[in-house]
Design a protein around this motif. Structure first.
Motif, PDB file in Angstrom:
ATOM      1  N   LEU A   1       5.818  -4.175 -11.156  1.00  0.00           N
ATOM      2  CA  LEU A   1       5.265  -2.832 -11.369  1.00  0.00           C
ATOM      3  C   LEU A   1       5.326  -2.003 -10.091  1.00  0.00           C
ATOM      4  N   VAL A   2       4.964  -2.621  -8.973  1.00  0.00           N
ATOM      5  CA  VAL A   2       4.968  -1.901  -7.700  1.00  0.00           C
ATOM      6  C   VAL A   2       6.381  -1.446  -7.327  1.00  0.00           C
ATOM      7  N   CYS A   3       7.363  -2.299  -7.584  1.00  0.00           N
ATOM      8  CA  CYS A   3       8.750  -1.963  -7.242  1.00  0.00           C
ATOM      9  C   CYS A   3       9.264  -0.758  -8.014  1.00  0.00           C
ATOM     10  N   LYS A   4       8.609  -0.424  -9.151  1.00  0.00           N
ATOM     11  CA  LYS A   4       9.028   0.723  -9.956  1.00  0.00           C
ATOM     12  C   LYS A   4       8.425   2.032  -9.449  1.00  0.00           C
ATOM     13  N   VAL A   5       7.486   1.948  -8.517  1.00  0.00           N
ATOM     14  CA  VAL A   5       6.881   3.161  -7.962  1.00  0.00           C
ATOM     15  C   VAL A   5       7.865   3.786  -6.968  1.00  0.00           C
ATOM     16  N   PRO A   6       8.339   5.017  -7.220  1.00  0.00           N
ATOM     17  CA  PRO A   6       9.390   5.613  -6.363  1.00  0.00           C
ATOM     18  C   PRO A   6       9.014   5.674  -4.880  1.00  0.00           C
TER      19      PRO A   6
ATOM     20  N   VAL B   1      10.937   3.985  -1.488  1.00  0.00           N
ATOM     21  CA  VAL B   1      11.429   4.808  -0.368  1.00  0.00           C
ATOM     22  C   VAL B   1      10.823   4.344   0.948  1.00  0.00           C
ATOM     23  N   PHE B   2       9.501   4.185   0.969  1.00  0.00           N
ATOM     24  CA  PHE B   2       8.829   3.782   2.209  1.00  0.00           C
ATOM     25  C   PHE B   2       9.257   2.395   2.654  1.00  0.00           C
ATOM     26  N   THR B   3       9.420   1.483   1.692  1.00  0.00           N
ATOM     27  CA  THR B   3       9.852   0.126   2.026  1.00  0.00           C
ATOM     28  C   THR B   3      11.267   0.124   2.598  1.00  0.00           C
ATOM     29  N   THR B   4      12.118   0.961   2.040  1.00  0.00           N
ATOM     30  CA  THR B   4      13.486   1.056   2.549  1.00  0.00           C
ATOM     31  C   THR B   4      13.502   1.583   3.984  1.00  0.00           C
ATOM     32  N   VAL B   5      12.702   2.613   4.240  1.00  0.00           N
ATOM     33  CA  VAL B   5      12.624   3.170   5.598  1.00  0.00           C
ATOM     34  C   VAL B   5      12.121   2.118   6.585  1.00  0.00           C
ATOM     35  N   PHE B   6      11.071   1.411   6.178  1.00  0.00           N
ATOM     36  CA  PHE B   6      10.517   0.359   7.044  1.00  0.00           C
ATOM     37  C   PHE B   6      11.548  -0.743   7.286  1.00  0.00           C
ATOM     38  N   GLY B   7      12.250  -1.130   6.224  1.00  0.00           N
ATOM     39  CA  GLY B   7      13.267  -2.169   6.343  1.00  0.00           C
ATOM     40  C   GLY B   7      14.400  -1.758   7.266  1.00  0.00           C
ATOM     41  N   LEU B   8      14.835  -0.505   7.177  1.00  0.00           N
ATOM     42  CA  LEU B   8      15.903  -0.011   8.055  1.00  0.00           C
ATOM     43  C   LEU B   8      15.448   0.010   9.515  1.00  0.00           C
ATOM     44  N   GLY B   9      14.175   0.370   9.725  1.00  0.00           N
ATOM     45  CA  GLY B   9      13.640   0.366  11.085  1.00  0.00           C
ATOM     46  C   GLY B   9      13.632  -1.041  11.684  1.00  0.00           C
ATOM     47  N   MET B  10      13.182  -2.007  10.905  1.00  0.00           N
ATOM     48  CA  MET B  10      13.182  -3.392  11.374  1.00  0.00           C
ATOM     49  C   MET B  10      14.619  -3.905  11.556  1.00  0.00           C
ATOM     50  N   GLY B  11      15.522  -3.462  10.661  1.00  0.00           N
ATOM     51  CA  GLY B  11      16.924  -3.864  10.788  1.00  0.00           C
ATOM     52  C   GLY B  11      17.531  -3.379  12.093  1.00  0.00           C
TER      53      GLY B  11
END
Length: 225
Positions: free
Chosen positions: A202-207, A211-221
């Protein structure tokens, strides 16, 4: 004073993961020689640890919702201490890499607690402030850990670094003892452990979450690159 103490403990728990991952990086060339193996085999210890941290958070998060924060935190810290000692005593690279997987799993419980306990106790601006403090520590730790590891690697060798990590685990476990349980029994998950995975979907379906998780992931990457 208790709130200040709790914030300090949360900050230390938040820094746990980065230190577990990064502190031994400067000792990798030494480990390649000691284990008489390839650089890629030694680097697998980094990969296994990150896998443990990732999988551990998925497991320990729902468990802490169901059984309380502190029992799960204690288990994960004891697992971390045992796995770190296992790392110190490893005589071959395969044993070491397996120990790193367990070490990552143990460290994941600390990360889960540092994120979940504030949401149990605070809300609104107060919660945002606590999360910001914990996040700041979490941002500094990945940079500080290799620097500290590099400073001591030549003096005490790679096993010495893991003995330091072992000591950190013991100290944090002792500091956690006075901390009170933050999730009362009546607020705990009453259903099956597996129901939590429905919540993940359910959480993964929240837009905004995606977006925020992707930004955080790119920063850590970028940091790891």
């Amino acid at each position: 004073m208790y709130s200040v103490y709790l914030i300090i403990v949360l900050g230390m728990l938040s820094a746990f993961g980065p230190f577990v991952i990064d502190m031994y990086l400067p000792a990798m060339p030494e480990m390649t020689r000691v284990f008489s193996t390839s650089v890629s085999s030694v680097q697998l210890g980094l990969t296994f640890c990150m896998v443990g941290l990732a999988v551990g958070q998925v497991i320990f998060g729902p468990l802490s919702d169901k059984y309380g924060r502190k029992p799960v935190l204690y288990f994960s810290l004891l697992l971390y201490i045992a796995a770190t000692l296992f790392c110190c005593l490893s005589q071959d690279i395969d044993t070491f890499n397996f120990a790193r997987l367990l070490q990552g799993l143990g460290g994941a419980g600390a990360i889960v607690y540092s994120r979940s306990a504030p949401t149990d106790l605070y809300s609104g601006k107060e919660l945002a402030k606590i999360i910001a403090i914990v996040g700041a520590v979490n941002g500094i730790a990945p940079v500080a850990a290799p620097v500290i590891g590099g400073s001591v690697a030549d003096l005490i060798g790679w096993r010495g670094i893991f003995y330091i990590l072992l000591g950190i685990g013991v100290v944090i476990t002792a500091l956690v003892i006075p901390v009170k349980e933050t999730l009362p029994k009546e607020a705990r998950e009453q259903g099956s452990f597996w129901r939590s995975f429905e919540g993940f979907a359910l959480v993964c379906k929240v837009p905004n979450f995606a977006v925020f998780t992707t930004v955080f992931g790119l920063g850590m990457g970028a940091l790891f690159a």
